[in-house]
Design an enzyme around this catalytic site. Sequence first.
Site, mmCIF file in Angstrom:
data_model
loop_
_atom_site.group_PDB
_atom_site.id
_atom_site.type_symbol
_atom_site.label_atom_id
_atom_site.label_comp_id
_atom_site.label_asym_id
_atom_site.label_seq_id
_atom_site.Cartn_x
_atom_site.Cartn_y
_atom_site.Cartn_z
ATOM 1 N N GLY A 10 0.851 -1.215 -0.058
ATOM 2 C CA GLY A 10 0.006 -0.095 0.156
ATOM 3 C C GLY A 10 0.895 1.333 0.120
ATOM 4 N N ASP A 31 0.256 -9.091 1.966
ATOM 5 C CA ASP A 31 -0.598 -7.978 1.613
ATOM 6 C C ASP A 31 -1.851 -8.974 0.796
ATOM 7 O OD1 ASP A 31 -2.306 -5.859 0.155
ATOM 8 O OD2 ASP A 31 -0.598 -4.634 0.944
ATOM 9 N N LEU A 33 -3.670 -7.658 -1.575
ATOM 10 C CA LEU A 33 -3.887 -6.532 -2.620
ATOM 11 C C LEU A 33 -5.256 -6.057 -2.697
ATOM 12 C CD1 LEU A 33 -1.256 -8.531 -5.203
ATOM 13 C CD2 LEU A 33 -0.808 -6.712 -3.486
ATOM 14 N N SER A 124 -4.239 6.353 13.843
ATOM 15 C CA SER A 124 -4.575 7.524 13.078
ATOM 16 C C SER A 124 -5.059 8.515 14.049
ATOM 17 C CB SER A 124 -5.834 7.042 12.054
ATOM 18 O OG SER A 124 -6.241 8.239 11.503
ATOM 19 N N TYR A 148 -14.456 3.348 11.051
ATOM 20 C CA TYR A 148 -12.911 3.174 10.943
ATOM 21 C C TYR A 148 -12.232 3.707 12.049
ATOM 22 C CZ TYR A 148 -8.481 4.571 9.073
ATOM 23 O OH TYR A 148 -7.183 5.003 9.020
ATOM 24 N N LYS A 152 -9.631 1.583 14.795
ATOM 25 C CA LYS A 152 -8.346 2.099 15.053
ATOM 26 C C LYS A 152 -8.253 1.970 16.714
ATOM 27 C CE LYS A 152 -6.211 2.175 11.500
ATOM 28 N NZ LYS A 152 -5.273 1.320 10.759
ATOM 29 N N PHE A 177 -1.272 11.789 11.212
ATOM 30 C CA PHE A 177 -2.066 12.747 10.912
ATOM 31 C C PHE A 177 -2.311 12.673 9.355
ATOM 32 C CE2 PHE A 177 -3.139 15.566 14.541
ATOM 33 C CZ PHE A 177 -2.785 14.786 15.379
ATOM 34 N N ASN A 197 -10.962 10.446 -2.038
ATOM 35 C CA ASN A 197 -11.895 11.011 -0.828
ATOM 36 C C ASN A 197 -10.837 12.005 -0.037
ATOM 37 O OD1 ASN A 197 -14.044 9.312 -0.883
ATOM 38 N ND2 ASN A 197 -12.616 7.493 0.017
ATOM 39 N N ASP A 294 -16.382 16.304 9.291
ATOM 40 C CA ASP A 294 -15.123 16.997 9.327
ATOM 41 C C ASP A 294 -14.998 18.014 10.429
ATOM 42 O OD1 ASP A 294 -14.065 15.832 7.127
ATOM 43 O OD2 ASP A 294 -14.476 17.458 5.764
HETATM 44 P P1 NAD Z 1 -3.236 1.374 1.727
HETATM 45 O O1 NAD Z 1 -4.720 1.149 1.575
HETATM 46 O O2 NAD Z 1 -2.556 2.024 0.503
HETATM 47 O O3 NAD Z 1 -2.527 0.275 2.343
HETATM 48 C C1 NAD Z 1 -3.201 -0.748 3.052
HETATM 49 C C2 NAD Z 1 -2.626 -2.335 2.447
HETATM 50 O O4 NAD Z 1 -3.377 -3.063 3.352
HETATM 51 C C3 NAD Z 1 -3.144 -2.500 1.262
HETATM 52 O O5 NAD Z 1 -2.109 -2.604 0.283
HETATM 53 C C4 NAD Z 1 -4.259 -3.354 1.354
HETATM 54 O O6 NAD Z 1 -4.403 -4.241 0.216
HETATM 55 C C5 NAD Z 1 -3.730 -3.981 2.654
HETATM 56 N N1 NAD Z 1 -4.726 -5.094 3.213
HETATM 57 C C6 NAD Z 1 -5.946 -4.381 3.745
HETATM 58 N N2 NAD Z 1 -6.673 -5.430 4.265
HETATM 59 C C7 NAD Z 1 -5.941 -6.411 4.476
HETATM 60 C C8 NAD Z 1 -5.852 -7.950 4.825
HETATM 61 N N3 NAD Z 1 -7.005 -8.062 5.622
HETATM 62 N N4 NAD Z 1 -4.982 -8.668 4.738
HETATM 63 C C9 NAD Z 1 -3.710 -8.396 3.768
HETATM 64 N N5 NAD Z 1 -3.427 -7.106 3.592
HETATM 65 C C10 NAD Z 1 -4.693 -6.215 3.560
HETATM 66 O O7 NAD Z 1 -3.472 2.280 2.931
HETATM 67 P P2 NAD Z 1 -2.193 3.426 3.488
HETATM 68 O O8 NAD Z 1 -2.701 4.825 3.327
HETATM 69 O O9 NAD Z 1 -0.782 3.040 3.045
HETATM 70 O O10 NAD Z 1 -2.337 3.083 5.221
HETATM 71 C C11 NAD Z 1 -1.848 2.115 6.004
HETATM 72 C C12 NAD Z 1 -2.270 2.119 7.284
HETATM 73 O O11 NAD Z 1 -2.150 3.642 7.956
HETATM 74 C C13 NAD Z 1 -3.635 1.763 7.297
HETATM 75 O O12 NAD Z 1 -3.851 0.934 8.290
HETATM 76 C C14 NAD Z 1 -4.412 3.098 7.424
HETATM 77 O O13 NAD Z 1 -5.590 2.838 8.299
HETATM 78 C C15 NAD Z 1 -3.364 3.903 8.362
HETATM 79 N N6 NAD Z 1 -3.564 5.368 8.218
HETATM 80 C C16 NAD Z 1 -3.500 5.709 7.054
HETATM 81 C C17 NAD Z 1 -3.610 7.235 6.990
HETATM 82 C C18 NAD Z 1 -3.512 7.916 5.609
HETATM 83 O O14 NAD Z 1 -4.039 8.927 5.252
HETATM 84 N N7 NAD Z 1 -3.179 7.182 4.572
HETATM 85 C C19 NAD Z 1 -3.972 8.023 8.074
HETATM 86 C C20 NAD Z 1 -3.954 7.502 9.264
HETATM 87 C C21 NAD Z 1 -3.714 5.984 9.590
HETATM 88 C C1 UD1 Z 2 -9.744 11.903 6.493
HETATM 89 C C2 UD1 Z 2 -10.631 11.155 7.507
HETATM 90 C C3 UD1 Z 2 -9.770 10.588 8.330
HETATM 91 C C4 UD1 Z 2 -8.731 9.816 7.755
HETATM 92 C C5 UD1 Z 2 -7.831 10.426 6.900
HETATM 93 C C6 UD1 Z 2 -6.825 9.714 6.086
HETATM 94 C C7 UD1 Z 2 -12.848 11.931 7.277
HETATM 95 C C8 UD1 Z 2 -13.826 12.874 7.886
HETATM 96 N N1 UD1 Z 2 -11.514 12.018 8.032
HETATM 97 O O1 UD1 Z 2 -9.083 12.855 7.158
HETATM 98 O O2 UD1 Z 2 -10.439 9.805 9.345
HETATM 99 O O3 UD1 Z 2 -7.871 9.167 8.775
HETATM 100 O O4 UD1 Z 2 -8.694 11.186 5.964
HETATM 101 O O5 UD1 Z 2 -7.321 8.734 5.210
HETATM 102 O O6 UD1 Z 2 -12.988 11.436 6.146
HETATM 103 N N2 UD1 Z 2 -11.426 18.382 1.671
HETATM 104 C C9 UD1 Z 2 -11.951 19.172 0.744
HETATM 105 N N3 UD1 Z 2 -12.227 18.718 -0.633
HETATM 106 C C10 UD1 Z 2 -11.797 17.308 -1.009
HETATM 107 C C11 UD1 Z 2 -11.203 16.436 -0.085
HETATM 108 C C12 UD1 Z 2 -10.936 16.917 1.434
HETATM 109 O O7 UD1 Z 2 -12.217 20.281 0.968
HETATM 110 O O8 UD1 Z 2 -12.275 16.786 -1.948
HETATM 111 C C13 UD1 Z 2 -11.008 18.924 2.719
HETATM 112 C C14 UD1 Z 2 -11.553 18.508 3.915
HETATM 113 O O9 UD1 Z 2 -12.590 19.018 4.350
HETATM 114 C C15 UD1 Z 2 -10.344 18.645 5.188
HETATM 115 C C16 UD1 Z 2 -9.096 18.512 4.172
HETATM 116 O O10 UD1 Z 2 -9.442 18.772 2.834
HETATM 117 O O11 UD1 Z 2 -10.470 19.988 5.490
HETATM 118 C C17 UD1 Z 2 -8.298 17.407 4.329
HETATM 119 O O12 UD1 Z 2 -9.212 16.344 3.929
HETATM 120 P P1 UD1 Z 2 -8.746 14.612 3.717
HETATM 121 O O13 UD1 Z 2 -7.608 14.690 3.021
HETATM 122 O O14 UD1 Z 2 -10.136 13.773 3.514
HETATM 123 O O15 UD1 Z 2 -8.319 14.154 5.024
HETATM 124 P P2 UD1 Z 2 -8.896 14.379 6.642
HETATM 125 O O16 UD1 Z 2 -10.398 14.897 6.727
HETATM 126 O O17 UD1 Z 2 -8.249 15.149 7.536
#
Ligand code: NAD
Ligand code: UD1
Length: 336
Positions: A10, A31, A33, A124, A148, A152, A177, A197, A294
Amino acid sequence: MRILVTGGAGYIGSHTCVELLQQGHEVIVVDNLCNSKEDSLKRVQELTGRKLTFFKIDLLDRKSLIDLFDTLSVEAVIHFAGLKSVGESVNLPLRYYHNNVTGTMLLCEVMAEHNVTTMVFSSSATVYGEPKTVPIDENAPLAPTNPYGRSKLMIETVLKDLHAADKRWNIALLRYFNPVGAHPSGLIGESPQGIPNNLFPYITQVAVGMLSKLSIFGDDYPTADGTGIRDYVHVLDVARGHTKALERLAERPGVVTYNLGTGKGYTVLEVVSAFEKSSGRKIPYQIVSRRAGDSAESYADTSLIKSELGWVAEKGIDEMCADAWNWQSKNPRGYT
Ligand code: NAD
Ligand code: UD1
């Protein structure tokens, strides 16, 4: 060290694999995938010139996990695997609790059976829910507002209980963050399925012409320009946080919880402007109503991780934007 990285294909996992391989660790990725492509791991190896081992295994498949731990002497686990879409978790709560919470519990059981008791877990900032004050420190109240986030928090609780019952467990709970950006090579980056998203991938897809304009969710928040403030942190800084956490667990075992952020917040409009400057592309946008769930403002108090691990984010918003754009422009459709 021989490190098992769950979810290593990921976004954050693949960047952390680069960091681990560059530090000379041996990396095994598990993974299923479901939200990634194996191509990311091929590129990690191309980028580092080092090999890793990949197993397409679902964490819920206990037997395959046992086979893996039986045959490879894993020393520590970095646990990224999980589902992460807030909106989807509201509609499919059982899927989220089962995958994230049950998946982690099965992993921990198999680890314990094989005397592997060191884990770095991807938590997270979402566990804080709507913050009462900013910056948010690790002792702030925990009140996630969606399945979600609650998955966590449940996992954090399970892992703390595990350590309370058995002091062999060494666990770092890292509360990210807003991880953004990409490796500066442009070989690996964030490749969301469908319409993104999150703000950064949405902006980069507008910049590359795949989406027509950004919708900004609300301009009536109590912030300088009315748009929401977040703590964006470069994914390579996040990756480095994991190796720092492993070092800390080796020196001083226990359970630790750290925020991973820069400590500085940017509004959506500030991000748009920084991105336009870095990419030279105009980002058309419209203001729409607020997105449910939000908060106005979220950014980290990073003093704990700084004092205990010596970790500080090194990359600023301009590098985050430049690297995100470099990735998207070289890979308009992500991994194909
Ligand atoms: P991502 O979706 O790119 O990576 C997660 C990986 O886990 C994927 O490759 C997916 O295929 C794999 N996966 C999911 N369920 C599985 C399962 N049951 N068995 C095996 N593999 C599985 O996400 P990411 O952005 O790299 O995030 C990694 C971790 O960090 C996640 O746990 C996510 O919740 C956490 N996190 C991400 C963010 C963010 O903004 N990206 C923020 C806070 C926390
Ligand atoms: C979101 C999730 C959070 C998650 C994180 C990483 C929600 C409420 N929160 O955080 O739980 O850990 O993603 O996956 O979904 N924004 C726009 N237009 C867009 C997208 C975002 O204006 O199309 C704004 C949002 O309102 C926010 C900021 O951009 O103010 C960041 O948004 P985003 O990247 O989605 O992250 P979080 O909302 O912080």
